[in-house]
Design a protein around this motif. Sequence first.
Motif, PDB file in Angstrom:
ATOM      1  N   ASN A 110      -3.107 -10.374  18.542  1.00  0.00           N
ATOM      2  CA  ASN A 110      -2.386  -9.756  19.804  1.00  0.00           C
ATOM      3  C   ASN A 110      -3.449  -8.918  20.204  1.00  0.00           C
ATOM      4  N   PRO A 111      -3.900  -8.884  21.888  1.00  0.00           N
ATOM      5  CA  PRO A 111      -4.853  -8.093  22.202  1.00  0.00           C
ATOM      6  C   PRO A 111      -4.475  -6.534  22.195  1.00  0.00           C
ATOM      7  N   TYR A 112      -3.316  -6.425  21.966  1.00  0.00           N
ATOM      8  CA  TYR A 112      -3.047  -4.737  22.196  1.00  0.00           C
ATOM      9  C   TYR A 112      -3.115  -4.160  20.802  1.00  0.00           C
ATOM     10  N   LEU A 113      -3.396  -5.002  19.538  1.00  0.00           N
ATOM     11  CA  LEU A 113      -3.391  -4.522  18.238  1.00  0.00           C
ATOM     12  C   LEU A 113      -4.744  -4.416  17.971  1.00  0.00           C
ATOM     13  N   LYS A 114      -5.232  -3.489  17.338  1.00  0.00           N
ATOM     14  CA  LYS A 114      -6.560  -3.484  16.299  1.00  0.00           C
ATOM     15  C   LYS A 114      -6.457  -4.610  15.406  1.00  0.00           C
ATOM     16  N   ILE A 115      -7.563  -5.027  14.856  1.00  0.00           N
ATOM     17  CA  ILE A 115      -7.673  -6.067  13.959  1.00  0.00           C
ATOM     18  C   ILE A 115      -7.040  -5.311  12.683  1.00  0.00           C
ATOM     19  N   SER A 116      -7.294  -4.266  12.286  1.00  0.00           N
ATOM     20  CA  SER A 116      -6.835  -3.471  11.168  1.00  0.00           C
ATOM     21  C   SER A 116      -5.437  -3.573  11.048  1.00  0.00           C
ATOM     22  N   LYS A 117      -4.563  -3.437  12.119  1.00  0.00           N
ATOM     23  CA  LYS A 117      -3.255  -3.643  12.086  1.00  0.00           C
ATOM     24  C   LYS A 117      -2.853  -5.083  11.764  1.00  0.00           C
ATOM     25  N   LYS A 152     -16.339  -1.010   9.756  1.00  0.00           N
ATOM     26  CA  LYS A 152     -16.234  -0.479  11.223  1.00  0.00           C
ATOM     27  C   LYS A 152     -15.680  -1.296  12.073  1.00  0.00           C
ATOM     28  N   ARG A 153     -15.877  -2.550  12.052  1.00  0.00           N
ATOM     29  CA  ARG A 153     -15.553  -3.784  13.122  1.00  0.00           C
ATOM     30  C   ARG A 153     -13.965  -4.111  12.835  1.00  0.00           C
ATOM     31  N   TYR A 157     -10.798  -4.360  18.726  1.00  0.00           N
ATOM     32  CA  TYR A 157      -9.778  -5.095  19.161  1.00  0.00           C
ATOM     33  C   TYR A 157     -10.006  -6.645  19.292  1.00  0.00           C
ATOM     34  N   PRO A 158      -9.495  -7.468  19.291  1.00  0.00           N
ATOM     35  CA  PRO A 158      -9.845  -8.753  19.441  1.00  0.00           C
ATOM     36  C   PRO A 158     -11.073  -9.222  20.603  1.00  0.00           C
ATOM     37  N   HIS A 159     -10.782  -8.525  21.710  1.00  0.00           N
ATOM     38  CA  HIS A 159     -11.566  -9.093  22.833  1.00  0.00           C
ATOM     39  C   HIS A 159     -13.241  -8.271  22.569  1.00  0.00           C
ATOM     40  N   GLU A 160     -13.186  -7.767  21.489  1.00  0.00           N
ATOM     41  CA  GLU A 160     -14.444  -7.187  21.088  1.00  0.00           C
ATOM     42  C   GLU A 160     -15.231  -8.117  20.194  1.00  0.00           C
ATOM     43  N   PHE A 161     -14.620  -9.066  19.614  1.00  0.00           N
ATOM     44  CA  PHE A 161     -15.540 -10.170  19.106  1.00  0.00           C
ATOM     45  C   PHE A 161     -15.700 -11.377  19.940  1.00  0.00           C
ATOM     46  N   SER A 162     -16.610 -12.179  19.323  1.00  0.00           N
ATOM     47  CA  SER A 162     -16.878 -13.329  20.019  1.00  0.00           C
ATOM     48  C   SER A 162     -15.879 -14.311  19.496  1.00  0.00           C
ATOM     49  N   GLY A 163     -15.921 -15.705  20.186  1.00  0.00           N
ATOM     50  CA  GLY A 163     -15.134 -16.504  19.657  1.00  0.00           C
ATOM     51  C   GLY A 163     -14.994 -17.110  18.383  1.00  0.00           C
ATOM     52  N   GLY A 164     -16.494 -17.297  17.788  1.00  0.00           N
ATOM     53  CA  GLY A 164     -16.421 -17.685  16.433  1.00  0.00           C
ATOM     54  C   GLY A 164     -16.025 -16.493  15.446  1.00  0.00           C
ATOM     55  N   ARG A 168     -13.173 -16.319  12.753  1.00  0.00           N
ATOM     56  CA  ARG A 168     -13.392 -15.924  11.101  1.00  0.00           C
ATOM     57  C   ARG A 168     -12.255 -14.804  10.984  1.00  0.00           C
ATOM     58  N   VAL A 169     -11.925 -14.005  11.708  1.00  0.00           N
ATOM     59  CA  VAL A 169     -10.873 -13.041  11.457  1.00  0.00           C
ATOM     60  C   VAL A 169      -9.400 -13.681  11.342  1.00  0.00           C
ATOM     61  N   MET A 170      -9.025 -14.957  12.004  1.00  0.00           N
ATOM     62  CA  MET A 170      -7.948 -15.661  11.938  1.00  0.00           C
ATOM     63  C   MET A 170      -8.076 -16.120  10.501  1.00  0.00           C
ATOM     64  N   ILE A 171      -9.114 -16.578   9.721  1.00  0.00           N
ATOM     65  CA  ILE A 171      -9.257 -17.254   8.626  1.00  0.00           C
ATOM     66  C   ILE A 171      -8.866 -16.201   7.681  1.00  0.00           C
ATOM     67  N   ALA A 172      -9.381 -15.093   7.735  1.00  0.00           N
ATOM     68  CA  ALA A 172      -9.199 -13.953   6.888  1.00  0.00           C
ATOM     69  C   ALA A 172      -8.054 -13.658   6.889  1.00  0.00           C
ATOM     70  N   MET A 173      -6.918 -13.402   7.866  1.00  0.00           N
ATOM     71  CA  MET A 173      -5.802 -13.218   7.966  1.00  0.00           C
ATOM     72  C   MET A 173      -4.938 -14.172   7.479  1.00  0.00           C
ATOM     73  N   ALA A 174      -5.179 -15.510   7.518  1.00  0.00           N
ATOM     74  CA  ALA A 174      -4.499 -16.552   6.780  1.00  0.00           C
ATOM     75  C   ALA A 174      -4.668 -16.502   5.253  1.00  0.00           C
TER      76      ALA A 174
END
Length: 331
Positions: A110-117, A152-153, A157-164, A168-174
Motif C-alpha cells: 500500500n503506497p499510502y501506509l508506512k512499511i511498519s504498519k 529506521k527504514r 514508505y514503499p516508494h522509498e525502497f528499490s525494487g529489490g 525483500r519487504v514482501m518476503i518479510a511480510m509473508a
Amino acid sequence: MPILEVNNLTTRFHTRSGVVHAVEDVSFSLEAGQTVGIVGESGSGKSVTCYSLMGLIPQPPGKIHGGRAIFRGDGESEGLDLLSCSEKRLASVRGKRISMIFQDPMTSLNPYLKISKQLTEPLEIHEGASATDALERAIIALEEVGIPDASKRIHSYPHEFSGGMRQRVMIAMALITRPEILIADEPSTALDVTVQKQVLDLLKERQKALGLSIILITHDLAVVSESCDVVNVMYAGRIVEHAHTSELFCNPLHSYTRSLLKSIPATHRSGESLYTIPGIPPDLSEEPNHCSFTPRNTIGDQSLCLTKERPELTEISKGHLVQNCPGCLAP
C-alpha cells in the motif's frame, strides 16, 4: 503424508462472453520442506491455481467448480479442505499458516501506509500482538531478509525502497507469522539478474531456517532448475507434465515442455536466432475436449494430436506423468 494435497481443482470465470475454463482438473501435492514449481506461459493458469487455494478468486465472476485441497499443517492427519471450509476458517489460515508473495511488490504494498504498519498488521490480526511487540518483531523480520538499518527504514514508505528491497519487504511480510507454506508468485519478476539471484537465495535461506514448504510460480525455467524439487508444467489451464526437476530437464516428454526448454536463450549459440513457440495460447472459453497444444505443436507430430478427446495425465515412469497425446509425445 503431504502437507498440501490438491485433487482435481477446477476454477472457471463466468463472463458475459462465456465461461472461461481457467483451471481444469489440476492435481499436485506438496511435501514438508519441499519446493514445487508451477511453470508455463502467461495465461496458463498458474496464478489462478494458487489464488483458488487461498480463497482470493473474486466471486463472481470466478467460481470453484470442483476439487479438494487438503492442508495438513502441524502434523495434522485429517487436514482441512481449503476449498470447502468457511471463509472465517480460511481467513484464520491465510496469512498465518499459508502466506503468499505477490507478483509485483510495488502494487502489492500500500503506497499510502508506512512499511511498519503493513508489517505489523498480520501479527496484530492473527496473533493479537501488541503494537510494541509487533514493531519489534517486524524490525527483526526486516533484518532477517537483509534490509540495512531496519529500525529506521521500517518507518519509510514503499516508494522509498528499490525494487529489490520492496521484494525483500514482501518476503518479510509473508514470513513474519512463521507460516508452514509459502506461495511465491513470480517473486523475481522485473528484477535484474543480480537482484533476482539474491531474492531466490534469500528464499532458500529462509526455507532452510524455518522449514518452509514452497510453491513457486514462474515462467522462467532457469529459476525452476535452481530452486525446485518437483515441477508441474501447465498449459491452457491443465498440467501437461509433472516430474522431478532433474528428470524433467534430462528427459522432457511433452512437446510443450520441450518447446519451453528449447526457447531458453542459454541453449542457443551466439548469433543464432532464438526459438519461439509459434502462435498464441488457446481461447479458454472453449470446452477443453481435445489437445489444446495442437495448433502450436511443431516439435512433435501435429497430425497425431487428439482432436475428439481430452488427453489425460498418465504415469510414464515412477514420478513422471505426462498427458497421453500421441502427437505431443512424438519425437
